[in-house]
Design a protein around this motif. Structure first.
Motif, PDB file in Angstrom:
ATOM      1  N   ALA A 664      54.790 -19.555 -42.571  1.00 63.95           N
ATOM      2  CA  ALA A 664      55.997 -19.055 -43.246  1.00 63.95           C
ATOM      3  C   ALA A 664      55.866 -17.566 -43.342  1.00 63.95           C
ATOM      4  O   ALA A 664      54.664 -17.009 -43.510  1.00 63.95           O
ATOM      5  CB  ALA A 664      56.108 -19.755 -44.661  1.00 63.95           C
ATOM      6  N   LEU A 665      57.156 -16.851 -43.336  1.00 61.91           N
ATOM      7  CA  LEU A 665      57.076 -15.233 -43.361  1.00 61.91           C
ATOM      8  C   LEU A 665      58.271 -15.129 -44.244  1.00 61.91           C
ATOM      9  O   LEU A 665      59.354 -15.800 -44.382  1.00 61.91           O
ATOM     10  CB  LEU A 665      57.500 -14.805 -42.093  1.00 61.91           C
ATOM     11  N   GLY A 666      58.162 -13.952 -45.063  1.00 65.20           N
ATOM     12  CA  GLY A 666      59.433 -13.539 -46.024  1.00 65.20           C
ATOM     13  C   GLY A 666      59.370 -12.306 -46.227  1.00 65.20           C
ATOM     14  O   GLY A 666      58.351 -11.460 -46.079  1.00 65.20           O
ATOM     15  N   SER A 667      60.550 -11.833 -46.850  1.00 62.69           N
ATOM     16  CA  SER A 667      60.671 -10.372 -47.229  1.00 62.69           C
ATOM     17  C   SER A 667      61.615 -10.169 -48.589  1.00 62.69           C
ATOM     18  O   SER A 667      62.493 -11.051 -48.507  1.00 62.69           O
ATOM     19  CB  SER A 667      61.080  -9.401 -46.066  1.00 62.69           C
ATOM     20  N   ARG A 668      61.533  -9.355 -49.291  1.00 59.68           N
ATOM     21  CA  ARG A 668      62.452  -9.114 -50.363  1.00 59.68           C
ATOM     22  C   ARG A 668      62.522  -7.842 -50.627  1.00 59.68           C
ATOM     23  O   ARG A 668      61.513  -6.790 -50.714  1.00 59.68           O
ATOM     24  CB  ARG A 668      61.867  -9.717 -51.557  1.00 59.68           C
TER      25      ARG A 668
END
Length: 902
Positions: A664-668
């Motif tokens: 999983a990869l994420g950004s905010r």
């Protein structure tokens, strides 16, 4: 996709870092002594808007990072009893020291334009009077109007779209995560202000060492000793209705308590207020909501996408008590006791037409209806001892839960009918211990968790010939149908005993903003499953049983592990990395079914998180992790089990233990400026789950019953999620408005009718929220959502579902102490060319006896007396389209008296 993601992250940080400037220095008085708590702001010349701000520390030092396209900016310094300083400086990195002159002043903190929101470091304080309307009575009523904050029906609080990690009253955590009761029942009149504690680390020993990106809520009361609470007593007709809510509360510096009793049959789901709502913090040990292992189920009617109060036929009694007291003179040790009891009976009914669109089932339609009675009877008690100080942390939680739940159903399918019943008693015991011991400049953390649960369930279906299932002895055999003799009762027996333990120890080293935490742990779990199935004639003679329908399975998992945690914290950076190595050993044994499976695997599952704060109001973060799931006992049994009257489930004894690896990869990106009441966030995430087993359901074309089986085939489930939200409060118009957008795309492998194919699902939604209290004679709350769902399966596009719903609440105040309320809930669903519209209207009149602070309310709900909800649903795995009609609550009238406890 991964390349696109990393390109996005690279561009993301390039934009953030470009043209940022930092100003730092020291503020002193005329004698050269540092001035603490002085405010330093950066503003664009000629504009009444703050670009960035900072507060000096105990030595008078400050540091501010900002971004501006102007060649020069204004720097302003304000301090208590000091003459303000304003100086125009160049837009560049520099170090500036200032000496302030004494001057009497009343300025105590940064405030801009209005006093409704103030900020000091990571604490944002809200004056609730600036946001409430005349119809608001509780904390939840007002919080819904604050920009950046959302409140769900059960009292759950979200800040910037994420769950908070703590809910305090005067700095004390009385509710231990189950704070919904206070949110929904604390009178607004008792509150001085609400504080949002950003980047909140609840363990005081870890503050400044182990960072947190979660926020907390703290409620400041008007009085140091407060006796308050909220009560309601209501009665109605069609049929006899009641709604009683009694929640007295007490808060002082050394003790707090909340006692709560709520009962109603008007569709108010009050029993969920006691659920643990806060996010999980492993340093405090392991706590969570206890639930049953609900393997066996009756056929269940659907629920509509309306507010729960529109369809819930309930008869609930919910009681709870929370108590906190300090047990030492230093007020560091706390004793907390928590208890709650729920007794609830729910009725539900629906009608469904399912059309299959693929293979041998193409064009076939199955009609069924279900009427349910669900009975919940549960009790939970918990005792906690805690110490949360700068020089020591200790938390031990001991809890016991008991369930006596039961479900009933009467189902009709293709002309056949049956009564169904499940009895499911469950016992659970848990103990969680976590302590942090200071050792010179190091910290030693010890954790221990033990849980034992005993689930017993029994499913009965009468008559058994209602059950007709597809059946195949092996992969080469043709599909047949299991049929039962008339006048028999099918009975599935089930018992699962689960022991789950986890023990770990770590030591933390801190130096110059870096904290290193090596740890070792040992996890052990053991499950014992015993099941059997038989069909018994009314004469008492079994006519259907055998070893193929029995399980005597032992499932053991051992997991020794070691990890290294790395944390880095500065004024602008918040970095966390956990680098664990796990050895997993699993063994599944069942002599009756010939099951003997084992797995031994060493895995590396890193977890990375980095957050960057810039220009005071902006935060950007990225995260990445890898996780493994090697299945559990629910994926290892090899004897047929009637998990529900819809079909038997079974795992092939020759199949390996399930393995799922998820990357999983994420950004905010987040902007929150409490000084101009503007909040914004955008999120993106991508995940890929690789699995070694693929579900392969067998369908009976005549009945729609299903036999679930699994194939040893590698397959994937991928998802992309994008969301954005922006909200602003306009003080001049007393208006809070926000818009949001969400887009989720999922792609997964599926298998049906001997054919492997892809299921693709795309969902988009657009939301808008507005509340306005500008006029003294009216207030408005409006929420709207548009959605579009497209599913593609084996035969291409199954269909496109469109939805629209809104909630409108308008209150008029024609005279002092009088208000008239009108609400309109609209829910529309469209499948291709067919649209179903479901409107609901309510009307209320309320008179307030101001001197006694008592409200008298008369309310007419569902004025149009709408009795059913209609909708369409798509199922990509089974390639089916289902029309559903669900029973709703009829029109009803209630008279309610509402009051505060003091």
């Amino acid at each position: 996709m991964k390349q696109n993601f990393f390109l996005f992250v690279l561009m993301f940080f390039s934009v953030m870092v470009f043209s940022q400037k930092t100003v730092s220095g020291k503020i002193t008085d005329e004698d050269g002594v540092g001035i603490p708590s002085a405010s330093v702001t950066i503003e664009e010349p000629g504009k009444d808007a703050i670009l960035a701000y900072g507060i000096t520390n105990a030595k008078g030092e400050y540091k501010i990072t900002f971004t501006s396209s102007e060649s020069n900016v204004d720097l302003k310094v304000k301090g208590f009893n000091q003459k303000p300083i304003t100086k125009q400086i160049s837009n560049s990195d520099q170090n500036l020291n200032f000496k302030m002159q004494s001057e009497a002043t009343e300025i105590k903190e940064v405030q801009l334009k209005t006093k409704l929101i103030t900020a000091r470091g990571d604490t944002i304080a809200y004056d609730l009077k600036a946001f409430d309307s005349k119809s608001d009575r509780t904390l939840a009523d007002v919080m819904k109007k604050i920009p950046g904050i959302e409140v769900n029906a059960d009292g759950t609080v979200l800040y910037q779209g994420n769950a908070i990690n703590k809910f305090y009253v005067e700095g004390k955590d009385l509710m231990e995560g189950g704070y919904g009761t206070i949110t929904n029942s604390l009178p607004k009149d008792a509150i001085a202000k609400l504080e949002v504690l950003e980047n909140h680390q609840p363990v005081k020993m870890l503050q400044g060492k182990i960072p947190s990106d979660a926020a907390a809520i703290n409620i400041k009361l008007k009085k140091s000793v407060t006796m308050t609470g909220r009560g309601e007593v209501g009665i109605g007709a069609d049929p006899l209705l009641w709604n009683v809510k009694l929640t007295p509360m007490f808060f002082s510096k050394t003790s707090q308590w909340v006692v709560n009793y709520k009962t109603n049959n008007v569709g108010d789901q009050v029993e969920n207020e006691g659920n643990i709502l806060g996010s999980y913090n492993p340093w405090e040990g392991r706590r969570g909501n206890v639930s049953q292992n609900d393997w066996l189920n009756v056929e269940t009617s659907g629920t509509p996408s309306t507010p729960v109060k529109r369809y819930l036929f309930n008869n609930v009694h919910y009681a709870s008590a929370n108590y906190l007291t300090n047990i030492d003179k230093a007020k560091q040790w706390e004793l907390k006791a928590i208890a709650n009891y729920t007794n609830n009976a729910v009725e539900r009914e629906d009608y469904r037409e399912t059309t299959y669109q693929t293979g041998d089932l193409a064009g076939s339609k199955v009609i069924n209806s279900t009427r349910n009675d669900f009975y919940t009877d549960k009790v939970r008690g918990e005792l906690l001892f805690t110490k949360n100080a700068k020089k020591g942390f200790f938390k031990n939680s001991t809890s016991f839960s008991q369930f006596w739940n039961a479900d009933r159903a009467f189902a009709v399918r293709e002309g056949r009918s049956a009564g169904q019943a499940v009895e499911s008693p469950t016992s659970n015991f848990q103990n969680s211990l976590s302590t942090i011991i200071p050792w010179k400049e190091k910290m030693v953390n010890l954790r221990s968790y033990i849980s034992y649960q005993d689930d017993q369930q029994m499913l009965k279906v009468s008559p058994a010939d209602y059950l007709r299932f597809p059946f195949r002895e092996n992969e080469d055999a043709p599909i047949g149908t299991i049929a039962f003799l008339p006048n028999t009762v099918a009975q599935q027996n089930f018992r699962l005993k689960t022991l789950d333990t986890s023990h770990s120890a770590n030591i933390s080293f801190t130096k110059k903003g870096w904290t290193f935490t090596p740890s070792v742990g040992f996890d052990f779990s053991n499950d014992r499953l015993d099941t059997d199935f038989n069909a018994i004639a009314l004469s008492g003679i079994p006519n259907f049983n055998g070893p193929a329908y029995e399980n005597n399975l032992k499932f053991t998992e051992i997991n020794p592990n070691a990890s290294l945690g790395i944390n880095y914290k500065t004024d602008v950076w918040n970095v966390f990395a956990n680098l664990p190595v796990n050895f997993t050993s699993i063994k599944a044994e069942d002599d009756v079914r010939g099951v003997s499976k084992d797995l031994n695997r060493t895995t590396f599952t890193p977890n990375l998180f980095a957050q960057y704060t810039f220009a005071s109001f902006w935060k950007a973060s990225v995260n990445a992790n890898v996780s493994n799931n090697f299945g559990d006992i629910q994926t290892a049994y090899a004897g047929y089990m009637l998990l529900s009257p819809n079909g038997f489930n079974v795992m092939d004894a020759n199949n390996p233990i399930p393995q799922t690896t998820t990357s999983a990869l994420g950004s905010r990106l987040e902007y929150r400026n409490p000084l101009n009441n503007l909040f914004f966030n955008v999120n993106y995430s991508y995940s890929d789950s690789k699995r070694n087993l693929l579900s392969a359901p067998l369908l009976d074309p005549n009945t729609g019953f299903t036999l679930m089986q699994y194939l040893d085939i590698e397959n994937h489930a991928k998802s992309n999620r994008l969301s954005a939200e922006v909200g602003k409060y306009f003080p001049s118009f007393k208006t809070n408005a926000s818009v949001n957008y969400r887009n989720t795309t999922s792609l997964s492998d599926a298998f049906l009718d001997e054919v492997r194919f892809k299921n693709k699902n795309n969902n988009q939604s657009y939301g808008f929220k507005l509340n306005n209290t500008y006029f003294s004679w009216m207030s408005v709350d409006f929420n709207m959502n548009l959605s579009r769902t497209k599913q593609e399966g084996r035969t291409g596009t199954l269909g496109i579902n469109r939805g629209y719903n809104h909630n409108l609440a308008v209150f008029f105040y024609p005279l002092e102490d009088h208000n008239i309320g009108f609400s309109w809930d609209q829910l529309n669903t469209t499948n291709n060319d067919t649209t179903y519209r479901n409107p609901f209207f309510d009307l209320s009149y309320q008179f307030t006896w101001s001197k006694k602070k008592i409200d008298f309310e008369l309310k007419w709900m569902n004025i149009s007396n709408r009795k059913v909800f209609e909708t369409y649903d798509l199922n990509g795995t089974l390639n089916s389209l289902t029309y559903t009609r669900i029973q709703l609550r009829p029109s009803q009238v209630m008279f309610t008296v509402k009051f505060n406890f003091k």
